[in-house]
Scaffold this motif. Sequence first.
Motif, PDB file in Angstrom:
ATOM      1  N   LEU A  65      96.419 -36.938  38.828  1.00  0.00           N
ATOM      2  CA  LEU A  65      95.796 -38.276  38.841  1.00  0.00           C
ATOM      3  C   LEU A  65      95.328 -38.628  40.256  1.00  0.00           C
ATOM      4  O   LEU A  65      94.279 -39.227  40.449  1.00  0.00           O
ATOM      5  CB  LEU A  65      96.787 -39.334  38.341  1.00  0.00           C
ATOM      6  N   ARG A  66      96.123 -38.231  41.234  1.00  0.00           N
ATOM      7  CA  ARG A  66      95.736 -38.554  42.615  1.00  0.00           C
ATOM      8  C   ARG A  66      94.447 -37.839  43.009  1.00  0.00           C
ATOM      9  O   ARG A  66      93.599 -38.393  43.683  1.00  0.00           O
ATOM     10  CB  ARG A  66      96.847 -38.176  43.598  1.00  0.00           C
ATOM     11  N   LYS A  67      94.307 -36.615  42.536  1.00  0.00           N
ATOM     12  CA  LYS A  67      93.111 -35.843  42.872  1.00  0.00           C
ATOM     13  C   LYS A  67      91.865 -36.553  42.316  1.00  0.00           C
ATOM     14  O   LYS A  67      90.866 -36.720  43.000  1.00  0.00           O
ATOM     15  CB  LYS A  67      93.226 -34.428  42.297  1.00  0.00           C
ATOM     16  N   VAL A  68      91.974 -37.020  41.060  1.00  0.00           N
ATOM     17  CA  VAL A  68      90.842 -37.731  40.440  1.00  0.00           C
ATOM     18  C   VAL A  68      90.533 -38.996  41.243  1.00  0.00           C
ATOM     19  O   VAL A  68      89.375 -39.304  41.524  1.00  0.00           O
ATOM     20  CB  VAL A  68      91.165 -38.094  38.966  1.00  0.00           C
ATOM     21  N   SER A  69      91.586 -39.701  41.645  1.00  0.00           N
ATOM     22  CA  SER A  69      91.375 -40.961  42.367  1.00  0.00           C
ATOM     23  C   SER A  69      90.709 -40.728  43.715  1.00  0.00           C
ATOM     24  O   SER A  69      89.949 -41.547  44.205  1.00  0.00           O
ATOM     25  CB  SER A  69      92.704 -41.692  42.554  1.00  0.00           C
ATOM     26  N   LYS A  70      91.001 -39.592  44.311  1.00  0.00           N
ATOM     27  CA  LYS A  70      90.382 -39.294  45.606  1.00  0.00           C
ATOM     28  C   LYS A  70      88.917 -38.932  45.424  1.00  0.00           C
ATOM     29  O   LYS A  70      88.073 -39.243  46.247  1.00  0.00           O
ATOM     30  CB  LYS A  70      91.120 -38.128  46.275  1.00  0.00           C
ATOM     31  N   ASP A  71      88.639 -38.251  44.302  1.00  0.00           N
ATOM     32  CA  ASP A  71      87.263 -37.815  44.049  1.00  0.00           C
ATOM     33  C   ASP A  71      86.355 -38.985  43.679  1.00  0.00           C
ATOM     34  O   ASP A  71      85.191 -39.024  43.999  1.00  0.00           O
ATOM     35  CB  ASP A  71      87.221 -36.802  42.895  1.00  0.00           C
ATOM     36  N   LYS A  72      86.914 -39.936  42.948  1.00  0.00           N
ATOM     37  CA  LYS A  72      86.057 -40.987  42.400  1.00  0.00           C
ATOM     38  C   LYS A  72      86.760 -42.336  42.331  1.00  0.00           C
ATOM     39  O   LYS A  72      87.896 -42.419  41.892  1.00  0.00           O
ATOM     40  CB  LYS A  72      85.609 -40.567  40.991  1.00  0.00           C
ATOM     41  N   THR A  73      86.088 -43.369  42.724  1.00  0.00           N
ATOM     42  CA  THR A  73      86.664 -44.699  42.614  1.00  0.00           C
ATOM     43  C   THR A  73      85.740 -45.575  41.793  1.00  0.00           C
ATOM     44  O   THR A  73      84.597 -45.770  42.150  1.00  0.00           O
ATOM     45  CB  THR A  73      86.853 -45.335  44.005  1.00  0.00           C
ATOM     46  N   GLN A  74      86.247 -46.060  40.654  1.00  0.00           N
ATOM     47  CA  GLN A  74      85.409 -46.918  39.808  1.00  0.00           C
ATOM     48  C   GLN A  74      85.983 -48.319  39.651  1.00  0.00           C
ATOM     49  O   GLN A  74      85.250 -49.270  39.406  1.00  0.00           O
ATOM     50  CB  GLN A  74      85.269 -46.293  38.424  1.00  0.00           C
ATOM     51  N   MET A  75      87.306 -48.432  39.764  1.00  0.00           N
ATOM     52  CA  MET A  75      87.928 -49.680  39.362  1.00  0.00           C
ATOM     53  C   MET A  75      87.364 -50.890  40.114  1.00  0.00           C
ATOM     54  O   MET A  75      87.064 -51.911  39.544  1.00  0.00           O
ATOM     55  CB  MET A  75      89.434 -49.597  39.580  1.00  0.00           C
ATOM     56  N   SER A  76      87.248 -50.779  41.399  1.00  0.00           N
ATOM     57  CA  SER A  76      86.798 -51.927  42.154  1.00  0.00           C
ATOM     58  C   SER A  76      86.162 -51.450  43.443  1.00  0.00           C
ATOM     59  O   SER A  76      86.586 -50.474  44.035  1.00  0.00           O
ATOM     60  CB  SER A  76      87.992 -52.816  42.463  1.00  0.00           C
ATOM     61  N   LYS A  77      85.165 -52.169  43.845  1.00  0.00           N
ATOM     62  CA  LYS A  77      84.499 -51.788  45.079  1.00  0.00           C
ATOM     63  C   LYS A  77      85.379 -52.107  46.288  1.00  0.00           C
ATOM     64  O   LYS A  77      85.184 -51.595  47.366  1.00  0.00           O
ATOM     65  CB  LYS A  77      83.169 -52.519  45.198  1.00  0.00           C
ATOM     66  N   ASP A  78      86.339 -52.998  46.098  1.00  0.00           N
ATOM     67  CA  ASP A  78      87.155 -53.433  47.225  1.00  0.00           C
ATOM     68  C   ASP A  78      88.448 -52.643  47.392  1.00  0.00           C
ATOM     69  O   ASP A  78      89.106 -52.733  48.397  1.00  0.00           O
ATOM     70  CB  ASP A  78      87.513 -54.916  47.072  1.00  0.00           C
ATOM     71  N   ILE A  79      88.836 -51.918  46.370  1.00  0.00           N
ATOM     72  CA  ILE A  79      90.106 -51.198  46.447  1.00  0.00           C
ATOM     73  C   ILE A  79      89.865 -49.707  46.295  1.00  0.00           C
ATOM     74  O   ILE A  79      89.264 -49.256  45.332  1.00  0.00           O
ATOM     75  CB  ILE A  79      91.080 -51.672  45.341  1.00  0.00           C
ATOM     76  N   CYS A  80      90.344 -48.941  47.269  1.00  0.00           N
ATOM     77  CA  CYS A  80      90.234 -47.492  47.165  1.00  0.00           C
ATOM     78  C   CYS A  80      91.325 -47.024  46.215  1.00  0.00           C
ATOM     79  O   CYS A  80      92.496 -47.337  46.377  1.00  0.00           O
ATOM     80  CB  CYS A  80      90.413 -46.880  48.551  1.00  0.00           C
ATOM     81  N   GLU A  81      90.908 -46.259  45.195  1.00  0.00           N
ATOM     82  CA  GLU A  81      91.849 -45.900  44.118  1.00  0.00           C
ATOM     83  C   GLU A  81      93.090 -45.153  44.583  1.00  0.00           C
ATOM     84  O   GLU A  81      94.140 -45.244  43.959  1.00  0.00           O
ATOM     85  CB  GLU A  81      91.122 -45.071  43.075  1.00  0.00           C
ATOM     86  N   ASP A  82      93.004 -44.405  45.688  1.00  0.00           N
ATOM     87  CA  ASP A  82      94.189 -43.606  46.023  1.00  0.00           C
ATOM     88  C   ASP A  82      95.341 -44.467  46.542  1.00  0.00           C
ATOM     89  O   ASP A  82      96.442 -43.973  46.775  1.00  0.00           O
ATOM     90  CB  ASP A  82      93.851 -42.440  46.959  1.00  0.00           C
ATOM     91  N   VAL A  83      95.103 -45.770  46.653  1.00  0.00           N
ATOM     92  CA  VAL A  83      96.168 -46.687  47.035  1.00  0.00           C
ATOM     93  C   VAL A  83      97.275 -46.711  45.955  1.00  0.00           C
ATOM     94  O   VAL A  83      98.403 -47.090  46.226  1.00  0.00           O
ATOM     95  CB  VAL A  83      95.584 -48.104  47.299  1.00  0.00           C
ATOM     96  N   TYR A  84      96.942 -46.291  44.757  1.00  0.00           N
ATOM     97  CA  TYR A  84      97.936 -46.281  43.665  1.00  0.00           C
ATOM     98  C   TYR A  84      98.779 -45.012  43.644  1.00  0.00           C
ATOM     99  O   TYR A  84      99.685 -44.879  42.835  1.00  0.00           O
ATOM    100  CB  TYR A  84      97.236 -46.451  42.304  1.00  0.00           C
ATOM    101  N   PHE A  85      98.441 -44.058  44.505  1.00  0.00           N
ATOM    102  CA  PHE A  85      99.182 -42.793  44.507  1.00  0.00           C
ATOM    103  C   PHE A  85      99.667 -42.504  45.921  1.00  0.00           C
ATOM    104  O   PHE A  85      98.893 -42.079  46.765  1.00  0.00           O
ATOM    105  CB  PHE A  85      98.271 -41.653  44.016  1.00  0.00           C
ATOM    106  N   ARG A  86     100.920 -42.761  46.163  1.00  0.00           N
ATOM    107  CA  ARG A  86     101.458 -42.536  47.514  1.00  0.00           C
ATOM    108  C   ARG A  86     102.298 -41.264  47.491  1.00  0.00           C
ATOM    109  O   ARG A  86     101.823 -40.194  47.802  1.00  0.00           O
ATOM    110  CB  ARG A  86     102.257 -43.767  47.959  1.00  0.00           C
ATOM    111  N   LYS A  87     103.570 -41.380  47.047  1.00  0.00           N
ATOM    112  CA  LYS A  87     104.415 -40.179  46.987  1.00  0.00           C
ATOM    113  C   LYS A  87     104.861 -39.855  45.562  1.00  0.00           C
ATOM    114  O   LYS A  87     105.046 -38.707  45.216  1.00  0.00           O
ATOM    115  CB  LYS A  87     105.657 -40.380  47.844  1.00  0.00           C
TER     116      LYS A  87
END
Length: 345
Positions: free
Chosen positions: A288-310
């Motif tokens: 899931l983290r890999k997908v979030s790094k490749d593409k962000t759709q949810m919001s222009k203001d939030i980078c998706e990888d913020v949801y995947f830390r450790k």
Amino acid sequence: MSCHMAFYSPFATITKDEENARKAKMVAIIERYKDKVSALPTNAELHLCKYEGFWLLHGYWFKSQTDFSVESIMALQDGFQALPTDIFLASNPKTGTTWLKALAFAILNRTKFKTESGSCETHPLLTISPHDCVPFMESDSFLNNPSYANGLMATHIPYTSLPKSIISSECRIVYICRNPKDVLISFWHFVNKLEGDVSTPTKLDDAFKCFCLGMVPYGSFWDHMLGYYKASLERPDKVLFLKYEDLKKYTENEVKKLAKFIGIPFTEEEECDGSVRKIIELCRFENLRKVSKDKTQMSKDICEDVYFRKGIVGDSVNYLTTEMIQILDKITKEKFDGLNISFET
Ligand code: PAP
């Protein structure tokens, strides 16, 4: 671009006019509840107000967004009509919501999409975020397009503040919780990542104090959890209580439990042909983290990888002092006195 994106993501095909209409609707919602909100106890510095016993964000709290604000909760309480077939994924922030969204979505759609890559029929979770697959009902995109939910929605709203129709319609709720020490550390990192360089980082000491007092978005971690825990005891066929730590340790068992609860248990054939394992793999942290790094759709203001830390259990020991741990353990012991809840750390 994924062939599913136009269907799944409310942001993928949004035009300027639609975006303006969305904003206008949220401005109207904020305006509609202005008087009600101004009468609530507030903490201006934290941008929180206390509503029905829980501290909540209000108004335009982040880069002019109104997602998750108390006004959106009020609007849902006044107008949201749940269906008996709806499924709500409920949680305190930072307790495993993103993972649960991915798993529930993958379970529900397992016959519709292949779980492996390779063709245009690839699974949406291989290209878009779990947050785009399953909307939060208190986000402004949902309020502007409730039909988008398609029966599966997420929420951080405390149990006692849920729109009444969710309880009366007898639909199912899956709640995920996590040990409070890891939640605090995850929350602290999240806040600092979200705010980035627009403000000075929140100190752990301050985050700790606020967390202990329940002065964080969605209020007291313990009270939030107790609301759903008690509901799961009273209505076990309607409210399922899961723990992040169990999901990590007994993943296959918990995923099967989840499928059964939402009404589509895995068949014997599926258990033998690796369907459960494929879903777990699709929703694995690294994937899931890999997908979030490749593409962000949810919001222009939030980078998706913020949801995947450790994505691990027990990381809080690397940050919390012995005294902090003792205080958190003491609150947990007092709050859960006489109840059968414990956490593995
Ligand atoms: P949210 O409330 O903002 O939606 P939520 O998804 O509930 O956040 O929690 C984020 C935590 O889940 C993060 O924990 P950490 O900070 O301790 O690392 C995140 O890494 C973790 N997480 C996200 N996806 C997964 C996954 N697939 N498996 C395990 N943990 C995950």
